[in-house]
Design a protein around this motif. Structure first.
Motif, PDB file in Angstrom:
ATOM      1  N   ALA A   1       0.833  -1.198   0.000  1.00 31.15           N
ATOM      2  CA  ALA A   1       0.000   0.000   0.000  1.00 31.15           C
ATOM      3  C   ALA A   1       0.868   1.248   0.000  1.00 31.15           C
ATOM      4  O   ALA A   1       1.837   1.351   0.759  1.00 31.15           O
ATOM      5  N   GLY A   2       0.530   2.207  -0.863  1.00 27.70           N
ATOM      6  CA  GLY A   2       1.254   3.460  -0.901  1.00 27.70           C
ATOM      7  C   GLY A   2       1.289   4.049  -2.301  1.00 27.70           C
ATOM      8  O   GLY A   2       0.792   3.461  -3.256  1.00 27.70           O
ATOM      9  N   ASP A   3       1.889   5.216  -2.401  1.00 23.70           N
ATOM     10  CA  ASP A   3       1.968   5.960  -3.660  1.00 23.70           C
ATOM     11  C   ASP A   3       3.189   5.487  -4.451  1.00 23.70           C
ATOM     12  O   ASP A   3       4.334   5.682  -4.026  1.00 23.70           O
ATOM     13  N   ALA A   4       2.953   4.863  -5.609  1.00 23.52           N
ATOM     14  CA  ALA A   4       4.060   4.361  -6.424  1.00 23.52           C
ATOM     15  C   ALA A   4       4.899   5.489  -7.015  1.00 23.52           C
ATOM     16  O   ALA A   4       5.973   5.225  -7.572  1.00 23.52           O
ATOM     17  N   GLY A   5       4.444   6.723  -6.900  1.00 19.14           N
ATOM     18  CA  GLY A   5       5.232   7.867  -7.329  1.00 19.14           C
ATOM     19  C   GLY A   5       6.216   8.328  -6.268  1.00 19.14           C
ATOM     20  O   GLY A   5       6.971   9.279  -6.485  1.00 19.14           O
TER      21      GLY A   5
ATOM     22  N   THR B   1      -1.924   2.715 -13.703  1.00 21.15           N
ATOM     23  CA  THR B   1      -2.914   3.545 -13.037  1.00 21.15           C
ATOM     24  C   THR B   1      -3.808   4.219 -14.078  1.00 21.15           C
ATOM     25  O   THR B   1      -3.504   4.240 -15.267  1.00 21.15           O
ATOM     26  N   GLY B   2      -4.886   4.802 -13.612  1.00 23.91           N
ATOM     27  CA  GLY B   2      -5.816   5.471 -14.511  1.00 23.91           C
ATOM     28  C   GLY B   2      -5.441   6.908 -14.799  1.00 23.91           C
ATOM     29  O   GLY B   2      -6.211   7.646 -15.421  1.00 23.91           O
ATOM     30  N   ASN B   3      -4.251   7.322 -14.357  1.00 25.17           N
ATOM     31  CA  ASN B   3      -3.812   8.712 -14.540  1.00 25.17           C
ATOM     32  C   ASN B   3      -2.502   8.728 -15.316  1.00 25.17           C
ATOM     33  O   ASN B   3      -1.497   8.156 -14.869  1.00 25.17           O
ATOM     34  N   ASP B   4      -2.464   9.378 -16.469  1.00 29.33           N
ATOM     35  CA  ASP B   4      -1.267   9.402 -17.302  1.00 29.33           C
ATOM     36  C   ASP B   4      -0.093  10.097 -16.618  1.00 29.33           C
ATOM     37  O   ASP B   4       1.058   9.664 -16.753  1.00 29.33           O
ATOM     38  N   ASP B   5      -0.356  11.172 -15.887  1.00 25.59           N
ATOM     39  CA  ASP B   5       0.728  11.870 -15.187  1.00 25.59           C
ATOM     40  C   ASP B   5       1.409  10.937 -14.194  1.00 25.59           C
ATOM     41  O   ASP B   5       2.637  10.895 -14.095  1.00 25.59           O
ATOM     42  N   ASP B   6       0.592  10.187 -13.448  1.00 28.29           N
ATOM     43  CA  ASP B   6       1.151   9.245 -12.470  1.00 28.29           C
ATOM     44  C   ASP B   6       1.973   8.164 -13.171  1.00 28.29           C
ATOM     45  O   ASP B   6       3.063   7.803 -12.715  1.00 28.29           O
ATOM     46  N   ASN B   7       1.456   7.646 -14.267  1.00 28.12           N
ATOM     47  CA  ASN B   7       2.179   6.582 -14.983  1.00 28.12           C
ATOM     48  C   ASN B   7       3.526   7.071 -15.508  1.00 28.12           C
ATOM     49  O   ASN B   7       4.514   6.330 -15.498  1.00 28.12           O
ATOM     50  N   LEU B   8       3.573   8.322 -15.961  1.00 30.01           N
ATOM     51  CA  LEU B   8       4.827   8.875 -16.466  1.00 30.01           C
ATOM     52  C   LEU B   8       5.843   9.073 -15.337  1.00 30.01           C
ATOM     53  O   LEU B   8       7.026   8.744 -15.492  1.00 30.01           O
ATOM     54  N   VAL B   9       5.385   9.585 -14.217  1.00 33.98           N
ATOM     55  CA  VAL B   9       6.292   9.801 -13.077  1.00 33.98           C
ATOM     56  C   VAL B   9       6.828   8.465 -12.569  1.00 33.98           C
ATOM     57  O   VAL B   9       8.031   8.322 -12.303  1.00 33.98           O
ATOM     58  N   ILE B  10       5.946   7.482 -12.462  1.00 32.69           N
ATOM     59  CA  ILE B  10       6.356   6.150 -11.993  1.00 32.69           C
ATOM     60  C   ILE B  10       7.367   5.534 -12.957  1.00 32.69           C
ATOM     61  O   ILE B  10       8.375   4.956 -12.543  1.00 32.69           O
ATOM     62  N   SER B  11       7.115   5.682 -14.245  1.00 30.38           N
ATOM     63  CA  SER B  11       8.021   5.137 -15.256  1.00 30.38           C
ATOM     64  C   SER B  11       9.390   5.807 -15.196  1.00 30.38           C
ATOM     65  O   SER B  11      10.431   5.140 -15.282  1.00 30.38           O
TER      66      SER B  11
ATOM     67  N   ARG C   1       0.687   2.251 -19.187  1.00 31.06           N
ATOM     68  CA  ARG C   1      -0.631   2.387 -19.805  1.00 31.06           C
ATOM     69  C   ARG C   1      -0.875   3.836 -20.209  1.00 31.06           C
ATOM     70  O   ARG C   1      -0.601   4.756 -19.445  1.00 31.06           O
ATOM     71  N   VAL C   2      -1.385   4.027 -21.424  1.00 26.43           N
ATOM     72  CA  VAL C   2      -1.755   5.355 -21.910  1.00 26.43           C
ATOM     73  C   VAL C   2      -3.279   5.466 -21.846  1.00 26.43           C
ATOM     74  O   VAL C   2      -3.991   4.800 -22.588  1.00 26.43           O
ATOM     75  N   ASN C   3      -3.774   6.304 -20.941  1.00 24.13           N
ATOM     76  CA  ASN C   3      -5.214   6.446 -20.779  1.00 24.13           C
ATOM     77  C   ASN C   3      -5.835   7.378 -21.811  1.00 24.13           C
ATOM     78  O   ASN C   3      -6.908   7.122 -22.331  1.00 24.13           O
ATOM     79  N   ASP C   4      -5.149   8.473 -22.103  1.00 23.78           N
ATOM     80  CA  ASP C   4      -5.626   9.466 -23.066  1.00 23.78           C
ATOM     81  C   ASP C   4      -4.738   9.397 -24.306  1.00 23.78           C
ATOM     82  O   ASP C   4      -3.530   9.676 -24.236  1.00 23.78           O
ATOM     83  N   THR C   5      -5.297   9.037 -25.448  1.00 21.28           N
ATOM     84  CA  THR C   5      -4.496   8.856 -26.664  1.00 21.28           C
ATOM     85  C   THR C   5      -3.737  10.123 -27.061  1.00 21.28           C
ATOM     86  O   THR C   5      -2.705  10.038 -27.724  1.00 21.28           O
ATOM     87  N   GLU C   6      -4.233  11.284 -26.639  1.00 20.75           N
ATOM     88  CA  GLU C   6      -3.537  12.525 -26.974  1.00 20.75           C
ATOM     89  C   GLU C   6      -2.192  12.637 -26.257  1.00 20.75           C
ATOM     90  O   GLU C   6      -1.343  13.451 -26.630  1.00 20.75           O
ATOM     91  N   ASN C   7      -1.996  11.804 -25.230  1.00 20.49           N
ATOM     92  CA  ASN C   7      -0.743  11.838 -24.474  1.00 20.49           C
ATOM     93  C   ASN C   7       0.261  10.790 -24.950  1.00 20.49           C
ATOM     94  O   ASN C   7       1.358  10.690 -24.398  1.00 20.49           O
ATOM     95  N   THR C   8      -0.100  10.027 -25.971  1.00 22.00           N
ATOM     96  CA  THR C   8       0.749   8.926 -26.414  1.00 22.00           C
ATOM     97  C   THR C   8       2.170   9.383 -26.728  1.00 22.00           C
ATOM     98  O   THR C   8       3.145   8.681 -26.429  1.00 22.00           O
ATOM     99  N   TRP C   9       2.324  10.564 -27.323  1.00 21.27           N
ATOM    100  CA  TRP C   9       3.646  11.059 -27.721  1.00 21.27           C
ATOM    101  C   TRP C   9       4.591  11.227 -26.536  1.00 21.27           C
ATOM    102  O   TRP C   9       5.825  11.224 -26.710  1.00 21.27           O
TER     103      TRP C   9
ATOM    104  N   TRP D   1      10.732   9.633 -20.896  1.00 18.33           N
ATOM    105  CA  TRP D   1      10.056   9.435 -19.613  1.00 18.33           C
ATOM    106  C   TRP D   1      10.302   8.023 -19.065  1.00 18.33           C
ATOM    107  O   TRP D   1       9.598   7.586 -18.162  1.00 18.33           O
ATOM    108  N   GLY D   2      11.269   7.337 -19.627  1.00 18.92           N
ATOM    109  CA  GLY D   2      11.621   6.022 -19.101  1.00 18.92           C
ATOM    110  C   GLY D   2      10.739   4.890 -19.564  1.00 18.92           C
ATOM    111  O   GLY D   2      10.825   3.775 -19.043  1.00 18.92           O
ATOM    112  N   VAL D   3       9.903   5.152 -20.561  1.00 19.86           N
ATOM    113  CA  VAL D   3       8.947   4.136 -21.023  1.00 19.86           C
ATOM    114  C   VAL D   3       9.528   3.358 -22.203  1.00 19.86           C
ATOM    115  O   VAL D   3       9.876   3.937 -23.237  1.00 19.86           O
TER     116      VAL D   3
END
Length: 218
Positions: free
Chosen positions: A49-53, A73-83, A98-106, A112-114
């Motif tokens: 349990a905890g914040d993966a960021g 996660t369901g938040n692109d900002d969080d996924n980028l920071v974690i990555s 995971r990319v939740n919003d296709t506009e953020n795919t780039w 960003w470590g992905v």
């Protein structure tokens, strides 16, 4: 393979379960204590349990020794920071997000470590295959495309089927035992095989639920 999955939503929990069923060492992280508590009973992965960021939390989850981290996660900002943390601070060899919003795919690239960006609409099997680069890891899961589910259950000293042969177990309709893992080695599910505490069974079914399968053995 050591895997850290960040995000215990539907996709994250299914990914963790699938990779654990394939005998990987999996840790599932989520900031929501209640969500993890709901998964705690017999979930095949370690739950943290905890914040993966948070770098300290990722370290506690095993990021320094991880072979793979998947941010779901369901938040692109969080996924980028974690990555980014996984790749830059912990040098995780392979990172998928995971990319939740296709506009953020780039944004989801090496900057960003992905290593692998997975659209939210991609099926679970595709996510795992792209993340692990090992199709054989999830070969059994391909059965789901034919409407077949892979279900895992474990025999304990308290299981009513401990000491009984497979032939004595009444399985739900449309269900067969694919393999019995004993001592870390898969064995042929001979009907005469007597189940013992510590045995792990993989079953395939086109109709039974996990609860029905476990009820047959527990």
């Amino acid at each position: 393979m050591r895997v850290v999955v960040a995000g215990a939503g539907r996709l994250g929990s299914q990914t963790a379960r699938a990779l654990a069923a394939a005998h990987n060492d999996v840790t599932l992280v989520d900031i929501d204590d209640d969500r993890l508590a709901a998964l705690a009973d017999r979930f095949p992965a370690r739950l943290v349990a905890g914040d993966a960021g948070d770098p300290a939390l990722l370290e506690r989850a095993g990021a320094y020794t991880a072979d793979l981290l998947i941010a779901t996660t369901g938040n692109d900002d969080d996924n980028l920071v974690i990555s980014l943390l996984a790749k830059r601070r912990f040098a995780v060899p392979r990172v998928a997000a995971r990319v939740n919003d296709t506009e953020n795919t780039w944004l989801f690239d090496h900057r960003w470590g992905v290593d692998t960006a997975v659209p939210t609409a991609a099926p679970l099997i595709s996510l795992i295959e792209e993340a692990t680069e090992a199709a054989d890891t999830v070969a059994l899961l391909r059965l789901s495309r034919a409407g077949v589910t892979v279900i895992e259950t474990a025999i304990t000293a308290h299981s009513r089927t401990a000491g009984r042969s497979l032939a004595e177990v009444r399985l739900p309709s449309g269900t067969v035992v694919a393999t019995v893992v004993r001592g870390g080695r898969p064995t042929v599910p001979d009907p005469r095989l007597r189940l013992a505490p510590g045995d792990e069974l993989l079953l395939v079914s086109h109709s039974a639920t996990e609860d029905e399968v476990r009820a047959a053995f527990q």
